[in-house]
Design an enzyme around this catalytic site. Structure first.
Site, short mmCIF file in Angstrom:
data_model
loop_
_atom_site.label_atom_id
_atom_site.label_comp_id
_atom_site.label_asym_id
_atom_site.label_seq_id
_atom_site.Cartn_x
_atom_site.Cartn_y
_atom_site.Cartn_z
N ASP A 95 69.53 18.95 73.02
CA ASP A 95 69.29 17.73 73.80
C ASP A 95 70.57 16.91 73.81
O ASP A 95 71.15 16.63 72.75
CB ASP A 95 68.15 16.91 73.19
CG ASP A 95 67.93 15.59 73.91
OD1 ASP A 95 67.56 15.64 75.10
OD2 ASP A 95 68.14 14.54 73.29
N GLU A 177 70.00 21.59 78.83
CA GLU A 177 69.45 20.87 79.97
C GLU A 177 70.30 21.14 81.21
O GLU A 177 71.53 21.19 81.12
CB GLU A 177 69.46 19.37 79.69
CG GLU A 177 68.63 18.93 78.51
CD GLU A 177 68.89 17.48 78.18
OE1 GLU A 177 68.19 16.62 78.76
OE2 GLU A 177 69.78 17.21 77.37
N ASP A 260 64.99 12.68 69.72
CA ASP A 260 65.94 13.67 70.21
C ASP A 260 65.60 15.07 69.71
O ASP A 260 65.77 16.06 70.42
CB ASP A 260 67.36 13.30 69.78
CG ASP A 260 67.86 12.03 70.46
OD1 ASP A 260 67.27 11.66 71.48
OD2 ASP A 260 68.84 11.43 69.97
#
Length: 284
Positions: A95, A177, A260
């Site tokens: 993340d 991501e 997170d």
């Protein structure tokens, strides 16, 4: 895979003058001097052991001799054979964020506290220099921009190396991501927007990707939507799952975790699903 190695040179004053004259003549002369330097070993190399090994084994074709910020650099291209990607045993979710530049689902966080403080000081210095509008201020601004770029690049190299090393050690792939359009997609307060726009997240992703290719580690990109609001334990999605910046507390099952880390676990799960969909399309 093409891999570029940058080597800093330390010429004597006489050698530096000769090199400058050579650069002014033409690029062909610079390439000639570079080849001679490599053949006769008349310069001092400053690079990591890994870079030195890559140069010795894979250096191909010409090198570029450049002078940047008062430093002499030799830019050499290495043609490194591709490493076969091994079938991953799960995925390491990563993340990316502001408070923590990168967080893995193992719970390791690369804190952005020090980095954000440095970037804040740099912004204030740029603001003061821009207000002066003098030639010396403009020179300092140019040097500052390059220094900041080197700083961000170095940090991104350290973080990406740590992520790839951990994935390779545990036999996992890496789930990242898909940050396409992140600057347009996220909704943040003005100070956070400035921080988001000033950090090279795309560069960090590129570093992870190319280091992973060299290590034979699989990389998949997943949709980051709702990864910070979804519970990694039960899958329940609710914006109330994020009572504050640091905490994820599921309103359905009661599971609690650092926000997170929770997001990284969701990214890891999507990585597994994405890999299966691409590589095992007929799987039940």
């Amino acid at each position: 895979m093409k891999f570029v190695v940058q080597v800093r040179l330390f010429p004597t004053p006489a050698q530096e003058a000769a090199l400058a004259d050579t650069l002014r003549l033409c690029n062909e002369a610079a390439n000639l001097v570079s080849r001679i330097a490599w053949e006769t070993k008349t310069f001092r190399n400053c690079c990591s052991d890994e870079q030195a090994a890559a140069l010795a084994a894979y250096r191909k074709s010409e090198s570029d001799l450049v002078r940047r910020d008062g430093m002499w650099l030799l830019i050499a291209t290495c043609d490194i054979p591709d490493t076969d990607v091994t079938e991953p045993d799960g995925f390491l979710g990563v993340d990316l964020g502001i408070a923590n530049i990168a967080t893995t689902d193992d719970g390791k966080r690369h804190s952005g506290k020090h980095l954000n403080a440095v970037r804040h000081r740099n912004r204030e210095l740029r603001r003061r220099l821009q207000a002066k509008q003098t030639k010396s201020a403009k020179r300092l601004l140019k040097a500052r921009r390059r220094k900041e770029a080197r700083f961000a690049r170095d940090v991104n190299h350290v973080i990406s190396k740590d992520i790839v090393t951990e994935a390779a050690r545990t036999g996992r792939g890496i789930a990242l991501e898909d940050l396409q359009g992140i600057r347009d997609r996220v909704r943040l307060r003005k100070p956070q927007r400035v921080t988001l726009h000033s950090w090279a997240f795309h560069e960090l992703g590129q570093f992870v990707a190319y280091k992973a290719r060299r290590a034979g580690v699989a990389v998949v990109y997943v949709d980051p939507a709702y990864t910070s609001q979804g519970c990694s334990a039960c899958g329940h999605v609710d914006k109330r799952n994020r009572p504050n910046q640091e905490t994820c507390a599921c309103t359905s099952c009661g599971f609690a975790e650092h926000a997170d880390v929770n997001a990284a676990r969701n990214i890891a799960s999507r990585g597994v699903a994405g890999w299966a969909a691409v590589n095992q399309p007929n799987a039940a």
